[in-house]
Design an enzyme around this catalytic site. Structure first.
Site, mmCIF file in Angstrom:
data_model
loop_
_atom_site.group_PDB
_atom_site.id
_atom_site.type_symbol
_atom_site.label_atom_id
_atom_site.label_comp_id
_atom_site.label_asym_id
_atom_site.label_seq_id
_atom_site.Cartn_x
_atom_site.Cartn_y
_atom_site.Cartn_z
ATOM 1 N N LYS A 172 -9.969 -13.764 12.089
ATOM 2 C CA LYS A 172 -10.186 -12.624 12.989
ATOM 3 C C LYS A 172 -10.698 -11.432 12.178
ATOM 4 O O LYS A 172 -9.948 -10.831 11.416
ATOM 5 C CB LYS A 172 -8.875 -12.242 13.680
ATOM 6 C CG LYS A 172 -9.130 -11.345 14.875
ATOM 7 C CD LYS A 172 -8.049 -10.335 15.112
ATOM 8 C CE LYS A 172 -8.162 -9.115 14.251
ATOM 9 N NZ LYS A 172 -9.330 -8.258 14.491
ATOM 10 N N GLU A 247 -2.777 -7.988 1.341
ATOM 11 C CA GLU A 247 -3.540 -7.079 0.463
ATOM 12 C C GLU A 247 -3.633 -5.767 1.222
ATOM 13 O O GLU A 247 -4.348 -5.680 2.237
ATOM 14 C CB GLU A 247 -4.941 -7.649 0.188
ATOM 15 C CG GLU A 247 -4.950 -9.014 -0.507
ATOM 16 C CD GLU A 247 -4.536 -8.955 -1.960
ATOM 17 O OE1 GLU A 247 -4.289 -7.848 -2.474
ATOM 18 O OE2 GLU A 247 -4.451 -10.025 -2.579
ATOM 19 N N CYS A 281 -9.984 0.007 -0.900
ATOM 20 C CA CYS A 281 -8.553 -0.020 -1.233
ATOM 21 C C CYS A 281 -8.334 0.420 -2.681
ATOM 22 O O CYS A 281 -7.313 1.005 -3.011
ATOM 23 C CB CYS A 281 -7.992 -1.410 -1.009
ATOM 24 S SG CYS A 281 -8.897 -2.685 -1.912
ATOM 25 N N GLU A 375 -2.900 7.756 1.586
ATOM 26 C CA GLU A 375 -4.233 7.188 1.387
ATOM 27 C C GLU A 375 -5.217 7.993 2.244
ATOM 28 O O GLU A 375 -5.117 7.986 3.473
ATOM 29 C CB GLU A 375 -4.217 5.721 1.828
ATOM 30 C CG GLU A 375 -5.464 4.968 1.472
ATOM 31 C CD GLU A 375 -5.415 3.493 1.910
ATOM 32 O OE1 GLU A 375 -4.954 3.202 3.024
ATOM 33 O OE2 GLU A 375 -5.884 2.642 1.118
#
Ligand code: NAD
Length: 479
Positions: A172, A247, A281, A375
């Site tokens: 997906k 992750e 990331c 973040e």
């Protein structure tokens, strides 16, 4: 404008509901394509196909699996332009980022193809009366869920290694980048993959994710995404005692010590902060600089980043393209405004046009600011001054994340001290925090994830180990 179908059991199909959703171009804001809005019924169809294909696919000789994966790599090489256009059109990738991602993905496909023949077991010198060994077998049918920022390579870690290890896959892609996911389906179709071995379904992450993870036929989940999504997926998978690889996000430090070549450090920081608009990331999220050079470094970084060409990602000159959507612009701007309101000095940037946020450099960052902890996922360099390498290490580790880090110093002892002390899954000395290769352990400590991807680590995650013994002669039973 094209409406894309989903790829289930080797066929291109509409969602059962007949519904579609718009896939937007982040730069123009226009509809780039339409994709199927799959739901539980589509998840069931994809899982049925993948489950039915698991025995034929795991029974396929490893050389044939390797050849299909390798062929997908060759087709990707020939289709660079087509894939780059999609990465830019729906993902806002600059030309340079798109080409970098495609090259890395070709490397990954070559590595995964070779690794199809390297699924190794062990022998154990235990009781001499028997042969004792471990065998690895596929987990069965795995669910792969990917993000939008590096939508080709991050999906391919899961898809290529899933197939290489003999699993079948329900994949997906993220809803911001559904087309690149569907192109992965097309790539493997063209490479001659067995029908059902890879199924690609599009639609809302929570609806499809829950349906796929809850399905008893799914034996493993591998997700790349935000930490909160990872937490949800982990809980959902754990309730069914399924394994997972996660992750997740990062707030990656780049430490620059006073002995560094300042111009080199500026280049590393500018790249680490601005590559793909800071939406990686592994992007540099905090620049930690020793006091004696902080002013010179900050001024030079501001000068360099202010001069980076920004705007239309389809212009090959552009370095800073658009953020993925309006919500991302709002978040980045809120982080910058929060820092300034709490006393940070804005050296450059802090403005945006459409979804293009100018590269931003902030000095005088303190712990209470959002840019220190959260973040940001934008081209923002928060600079934190420290007294020495000990304080640099404390600041680097003062975060719930632990994905990657960069260290720039010419002092070997200090480099080793930092590389060993930084609580992150990846540390790069002499570089920014951005680096990845197909065969190395990729992943994070703390809230940045669980498990590793790449080479042997993907094989380990996506296979299960069985201990097998063979008695050399009749076994002696005590009764
Ligand atoms: P996201 O978590 O919003 O979405 C990731 C994927 O999860 C998408 O396909 C989404 O549809 C799906 N999803 C959403 N809710 C779900 C649910 N409840 N159950 C199952 N699946 C669900 O992340 P994103 O915005 O696409 O990507 C950006 C994030 O990913 C950042 O935090 C970034 O740091 C992280 N990331 C991590 C790595 C890494 O390797 N560590 C790499 C790239 C991106």
């Amino acid at each position: 404008m094209k409406t894309y179908q989903m790829f289930i059991n080797g066929e291109w199909v509409n969602a059962v509901s007949g519904e579609t959703f718009d896939d937007l171009n982040p730069y123009t804001g226009e509809v780039y394509a339409r994709a199927q809005k799959g739901d539980e019924k589509d998840a069931d169809r994809a899982m049925t196909a993948a489950y039915a294909a698991r025995k034929p696919w795991s029974g396929t000789p490893s050389i044939e699996r390797a050849l299909v994966i390798s062929k997908a790599g060759h087709i990707l090489e020939e289709s660079r332009q087509e894939f780059a256009e999609v990465l830019t059109g729906e993902g806002g990738s600059t030309f340079g980022k798109a080409m970098f991602e495609i090259s890395q993905t070709i490397d990954l496909l070559a590595t995964a193809a070779a690794d199809s023949k390297r699924i190794l077991g062990e022998t154990f010198h235990t009781d001499p009366s028997k042969l004792s060994m471990s065998l690895r077998s596929p987990r069965g049918t795995i669910v792969a869920i990917s993000p939008w920022n590096f939508p080709l390579i991050l999906a391919m870690y899961k898809v290529a290694y899933g197939l290489a290890t003999g699993n079948t896959v329900v994949f997906k892609p993220a809803s911001n980048t559904p087309v690149i996911g569907l192109k992965i389906g097309e790539l493997f179709e063209r490479a001659g993959l067995l029908a059902g071995a890879l199924n690609v379904i599009t639609g809302p992450g929570s609806v499809l994710g829950n349906a796929l993870i809850d399905d008893d036929r799914c034996s493993y989940v591998t997700l790349t995404g935000e930490t909160e999504t990872g937490r949800h997926v982990a809980q959902r998978a754990a309730a069914k005692l399924k394994g997972y690889t996660l992750e997740l996000g990062g707030k990656n430090p780049l430490i620059i010590l006073a002995d560094a070549d300042i111009d080199y450090a500026v280049d590393a920081a500018a790249f680490g902060v601005c590559m793909h608009q800071g939406q990686i990331c592994m992007s540099v999220g905090r620049v930690i600089v020793e006091q004696p050079i902080v002013d010179e470094f900050a001024a030079k970084l501001a000068k360099k980043t202010a001069a980076l060409p920004s705007g239309d990602p389809s212009n090959p000159e552009t370095v800073v393209g658009p953020l993925i959507n309006d919500a991302a612009v709002k978040k980045v701007d809120a982080h910058v405004k929060d820092a300034v309101s709490k006393g940070a000095e804005l050296l450059t940037g802090g403005t945006y046009e459409g979804r293009v946020y100018e590269a931003t450099v902030l000095k005088g960052i303190t712990k209470d600011m959002l840019v220190y902890q959260e973040e940001t996922f934008g081209p923002v360099a928060p600079i934190i001054a420290v007294q020495d390498e000990k304080e640099a290490l404390e600041v680097a580790n003062d975060t719930s994340y632990g994905l990657s880090a960069g260290v720039i110093t010419q002092n070997l002892e200090k480099a080793i001290y930092l590389a060993e002390g930084i609580e992150a899954g990846m540390v790069h000395v002499g570089n920014s925090s951005i680096d990845a290769e197909a065969s190395v352990p990729f992943g994070g400590f703390k809230d940045s994830g669980q498990g590793r991807e790449g080479g042997f680590y993907s094989i380990e995650a996506l296979t299960q180990v069985k201990w097998v013994t063979i008695e050399k002669a009749r076994h002696h039973f005590p009764f």
